[in-house]
Design an enzyme around this catalytic site. Structure first.
Site, PDB file in Angstrom:
ATOM      1  CG  ASP A 185       9.020   0.555   4.658  1.00  0.00           C
ATOM      2  OD1 ASP A 185       9.071   1.318   3.678  1.00  0.00           O
ATOM      3  OD2 ASP A 185       8.030   0.495   5.418  1.00  0.00           O
TER       4      ASP A 185
ATOM      5  CD  GLU B 252       4.164   0.950   7.089  1.00  0.00           C
ATOM      6  OE1 GLU B 252       5.007   1.235   7.956  1.00  0.00           O
ATOM      7  OE2 GLU B 252       3.790   1.791   6.234  1.00  0.00           O
TER       8      GLU B 252
ATOM      9  CG  ASP C  39      -0.259   0.145   2.551  1.00  0.00           C
ATOM     10  OD1 ASP C  39       0.811  -0.480   2.740  1.00  0.00           O
ATOM     11  OD2 ASP C  39      -0.773   0.873   3.422  1.00  0.00           O
TER      12      ASP C  39
HETATM   13  N1  BES Z   1       8.737   3.581   5.483  1.00  0.00           N
HETATM   14  C1  BES Z   1       8.011   4.189   6.529  1.00  0.00           C
HETATM   15  C2  BES Z   1       8.688   4.052   7.868  1.00  0.00           C
HETATM   16  C3  BES Z   1       9.924   4.923   8.029  1.00  0.00           C
HETATM   17  C4  BES Z   1       9.866   6.271   7.727  1.00  0.00           C
HETATM   18  C5  BES Z   1      11.066   4.381   8.515  1.00  0.00           C
HETATM   19  C6  BES Z   1      10.993   7.073   7.903  1.00  0.00           C
HETATM   20  C7  BES Z   1      12.175   5.184   8.700  1.00  0.00           C
HETATM   21  C8  BES Z   1      12.143   6.507   8.377  1.00  0.00           C
HETATM   22  C9  BES Z   1       6.613   3.592   6.642  1.00  0.00           C
HETATM   23  O1  BES Z   1       6.035   3.297   5.402  1.00  0.00           O
HETATM   24  C10 BES Z   1       5.721   4.603   7.297  1.00  0.00           C
HETATM   25  O2  BES Z   1       5.501   5.645   6.732  1.00  0.00           O
HETATM   26  N2  BES Z   1       5.213   4.284   8.481  1.00  0.00           N
HETATM   27  C11 BES Z   1       4.219   5.091   9.139  1.00  0.00           C
HETATM   28  C12 BES Z   1       3.576   4.204  10.161  1.00  0.00           C
HETATM   29  C13 BES Z   1       2.333   4.765  10.789  1.00  0.00           C
HETATM   30  C14 BES Z   1       1.233   4.988   9.786  1.00  0.00           C
HETATM   31  C15 BES Z   1       1.858   3.856  11.902  1.00  0.00           C
HETATM   32  C16 BES Z   1       4.866   6.307   9.767  1.00  0.00           C
HETATM   33  O3  BES Z   1       5.991   6.250  10.267  1.00  0.00           O
HETATM   34  O4  BES Z   1       4.229   7.366   9.756  1.00  0.00           O
HETATM   35 ZN    ZN Z   2       5.337   5.188   4.528  1.00  0.00          ZN
END
Ligand code: BES
Ligand code: ZN
Length: 455
Positions: free
Chosen positions: A180, A153, A88
């Protein structure tokens, strides 16, 4: 290994062309109107898992978007890797700022532009292509491989915990692998060993039962916009310190060893400021920029609205105001406890002249791993072979909620081997993926399978 590397090299163009096709599917988990696209994307992935040579591939429906699972278990006696990724993507607005359409993947200057290019479809594809190279070039993988690719996610993985809990046998493995996270900087392979957690809320304030003429009623009822401003300003002081009582109680400070490692990284504060485009940086007093992102909890107002915001002027007292507020959490903060403290604080400071409704949205636990794990050492050797440079160990400010579920439910340690760049616009217009890193990423993941099988 030679034949695998040769296969990856020979198939470079096809590997890019296929990723482009994957990126044309608008798999936006947050939008109800993309439901059919989510199903199509899951089916596309399942077909792909079959065609790269997985022994099993299946789409599992959930209460939300489907989970895609695949496995190749042809290496009895060897360890099993559980790869996790997400198909997603985030919404695309503001659409007018995209140079090329978010779902019309386009290459410019060695970078592939599309929503999901780096977060996370490109990095999912990278792992599939590493597996394909083994299975097509050698007919076998050095490890057993299970693949868990979810569709929620970006909206908090709401149904994944239940799926994992009810499929523990299916998902049993020796280590989890995720791509990721970004590199610390171009050319610096980076293994991430810490992530922040999250607690997310919507606040709704209601004053009168409808909008009121500000002449006839001004001064007789509270203006929810004012009440909201008052609530928001009670959350943080002018030096960036969060004012919710008890908020910092469980915050674990960074160890001296970590601080020492951090200070050795080539971090350029002025470049960081330029890249974010702010006139000056602002953060919690007493902590450096990197230290804050890695190890300090923060509170942000993600959006707010209330009253008249159209063209011209309208003399009105709005009936309602709304804000989205989230907190990034660090070890050992517990999202449930923080949510309670947040609610208690807001209820205590909200005047009785306005009604407050708090809605808790998604969240996730903070995570911190030991860098001495054999899989992390294997990842380190693999990255060194792929990039030709020794990796650095970093923490990140973002969240990947599944990581703590994998640890708690399946007892799995996770290795984060991502190859994004910090300026590749994840979640923003013109998201992109450096195709050099894509290629090096495929090679590094192939090395990881090899290195981990020996550990
Ligand atoms: N890829 C990101 C996580 C990430 C962002 C890791 C920056 C390291 C640095 C992931 O897809 C993401 O955006 N996660 C969300 C999770 C939330 C919706 C619970 C986030 O971090 O906002
Ligand atoms: Zn993200």
């Amino acid at each position: 290994m030679e034949s695998v590397l040769h296969y990856i090299h020979r198939n470079r163009d096809r590997y890019i062309a296929e990723l482009k096709e994957f990126l044309t599917i608008p798999s936006i988990s947050n939008n109800a109107e993309n439901r059919a696209d989510m199903e199509r994307c899951a089916a596309f992935l399942k077909d792909q898992l079959e065609s790269i040579g997985m022994q099993k591939a299946a789409v599992f429906p959930t209460e939300g978007h489907p989970v895609v699972y695949g496995e190749w278990l042809g290496a009895p006696g060897s360890p099993t890797v559980l790869f996790y990724g997400h198909y997603d993507v985030q919404p695309v607005d503001p659409l007018e700022l995209w140079i090329s359409g978010p779902f019309e993947p386009t290459i410019r200057d060695g970078e592939l532009y599309a929503r999901g290019a780096v977060d996370d479809k490109g990095q999912v594809w990278m792992n599939l292509k590493a597996a394909e190279a083994y299975l097509k070039a050698q007919g076998t993988l050095p490890v057993n491989l299970k693949l868990l690719i979810e569709g929620e996610e970006e909206v908090g993985s709401a149904h994944l915990d239940t799926f994992i809990q009810s499929h523990q046998d299916l998902l049993r493995a020796d280590v989890a692998l995720i791509s990721d996270t970004p590199l610390f900087d171009r050319g610096i392979p980076s293994i991430c060993y810490g992530l922040r957690g999250l607690a997310y809320f919507q606040l709704d304030l209601k004053g009168s039962s409808q909008d009121l003429h500000s002449g006839s009623f001004g001064g007789t009822v509270i203006n929810p916009n004012f009440a909201l401003a008052h609530l928001i300003s009670s959350l943080k002081d002018s030096e960036g310190r969060i004012l919710i009582p008890g908020f910092y109680d469980d915050v674990a400070p960074m160890s001296d060893r970590e601080k020492e490692e951090l200070s050795r990284l080539p971090f350029d504060q002025e470049r960081f400021r330029r890249e974010v485009g702010a006139p000056e940086l602002f953060g919690e007093k007493g902590y450096g920029t990197l230290e804050t992102v890695w190890s300090r909890p923060t509170l942000e107002v993600n959006g707010l609205c209330g009253g008249f915001t159209g063209e011209g002027a309208k003399t009105v007292i709005p009936a309602t105001a709304m804000a989205k507020i989230s907190m990034r959490l660090v070890p050992n903060q517990d999202p449930d406890r923080i949510a309670r403290l947040f609610e208690q604080h807001l209820k205590a400071v909200t005047p009785s002249s306005v009604d407050l409704t708090l809605t808790r949205m998604h969240g996730g636990n903070p995570w911190l791993a030991s860098i001495d794990h054999p899989a992390i050492r294997a990842a380190s050797r693999a990255f060194e072979k792929g990039f030709g440079a020794k990796p650095v160990f970093v923490r990140e400010g973002g969240s990947i909620p599944v990581v703590t579920t994998l640890a708690e439910t399946l007892g799995l340690s996770t290795v984060l081997m991502g190859v994004g760049l910090p300026d590749e616009n994840a979640h923003a217009p013109n998201e992109r993926l450096d195709l050099g890193n894509y290629q090096t990423g495929i090679v590094s993941i192939a090395h990881f399978f090899d290195q981990f099988s020996r550990s």
